[in-house]
Design an enzyme around this catalytic site. Structure first.
Site, short mmCIF file in Angstrom:
data_model
loop_
_atom_site.label_atom_id
_atom_site.label_comp_id
_atom_site.label_asym_id
_atom_site.label_seq_id
_atom_site.Cartn_x
_atom_site.Cartn_y
_atom_site.Cartn_z
N LEU A 128 0.87 -1.18 0.00
CA LEU A 128 0.00 0.00 0.00
C LEU A 128 0.90 1.22 0.00
O LEU A 128 1.82 1.32 0.82
CB LEU A 128 -0.88 0.03 1.26
N ASP A 129 0.66 2.16 -0.92
CA ASP A 129 1.46 3.38 -0.97
C ASP A 129 1.39 4.12 0.37
O ASP A 129 0.38 4.04 1.08
CB ASP A 129 0.95 4.31 -2.06
#
Length: 310
Positions: free
Chosen positions: A48-49
């Site tokens: 996940l960024d």
């Protein structure tokens, strides 16, 4: 004779479904959870960024052997697209590369969505983990190189416009398969609508097979550090883990006896003929006394172990 190495952590196994906060990297999150649990090893099932929040499944111990089965699962994201600017990273972090005063109507947005449902061709963002000639695309992009990333097919099972809070943004939900980039969706929406766009908010709410309600906020985990007794603290943390087998729920399940479990742990196949044996050749997992023993292949009346668990 050299002394045997002491384990560097506890030999626990299970999944923690972390609700990752914004501005906290996935690798950083894994390191934090591994430290909290005093685990031998840990790994996540899909980056996940840092600018994204939500579900980050983290495998501890032997559960890391089941990570590929979660990586391949469906995912659901809620995301906001801000219109009027295309950015180098296709999210808020990057420099503005193109801009427009045009804004789409709600109906115009709805009209383009059917073209993004099904198996579609998508070009990953310049800032992505895709490898180009052995190097990560984001490393090349940071060095100022403009690279040609080949398109690839991804699966979009559902795409819904949730709201248009104002003329400058729209809120969506997407259910998608492995390898889909939400940032690329935002970029392509903006280009098709002629107004440009980028992701300004992103939250992952589902990673198959884990439900949204299984998520544990990072703050709740950190709060347990206040428990002074280490055994009590670890017991409280362990109570939040999901059984390793949960990651394998899409596979056929064999319940075996102790003798069969011993054979599998020695790397030997076992017979699975009988009324309850799966008929088709497939991947499956085996448990004995409720404990995961092995993942393997069923074929020609046998279950052959590929990954064996302690």
């Amino acid at each position: 004779m050299s002394k045997p190495r002491k384990p560097k952590g506890r030999p626990i196994s299970g999944w923690l479904i972390l609700d990752k906060p914004v501005d906290f990297g996935s690798t950083e999150a894994v390191s934090k959870i591994k430290w909290l649990y005093k685990a031998e090893k840990a790994g996540h099932a899909g980056t996940l960024d840092p600018l994204a929040s939500g579900m980050l499944p983290i495998a501890l111990g032997d559960a890391t052997k089941t990570v590929p089965y979660v990586m391949d699962g469906r995912k659901i994201y809620e995301f906001t697209v801000s219109w009027g600017e295309e950015r180098a990273t296709d999210d808020l972090e990057g420099d503005v590369t193109k801009s427009s005063d045009k804004r789409p109507s709600e109906q115009q947005i709805r009209d383009i969505l059917p073209g993004y449902i099904g198996t579609i061709s998508q070009v990953p963002p310049q800032f992505s983990a895709i490898k180009i000639a052995g190097e990560r695309a984001y490393d090349l992009a940071r060095e100022g190189e403009t690279i040609e990333i080949p398109s690839r097919e991804v699966d979009i099972f559902r795409l819904t416009l949730l709201a248009c809070p104002d003329a400058d943004s729209a809120h969506f939900e997407v259910e998608c398969g492995k390898g889909t980039y939400v940032r690329a969706l935002a970029r392509d929406f903006g280009r098709e609508l002629g107004c440009y766009g980028h992701v300004s908010g992103l939250r992952r709410t589902f990673v198959a097979p884990f439900a949204e309600g299984a998520m544990v906020p990072l703050a709740d985990l950190v709060a347990l550090e206040a428990i002074e007794d280490m055994d009590e603290r670890l017991a409280a943390l362990d109570a939040l883990l999901i059984d390793t087998c949960e990651a394998l729920s899409s596979l056929p399940h064999l319940v075996i006896n102790d003798d069969q479990a011993h054979r599998l742990k020695m790397g030997n196949p076992i017979l699975v003929r009988g009324r309850d044996a799966p008929v088709a050749e497939s991947e499956a997992y085996a448990t004995a006394r409720g404990k995961l023993i092995a993942i393997g292949e069923i074929g020609q009346g046998e279950f052959r172990p590929k990954r064996v668990f302690a």
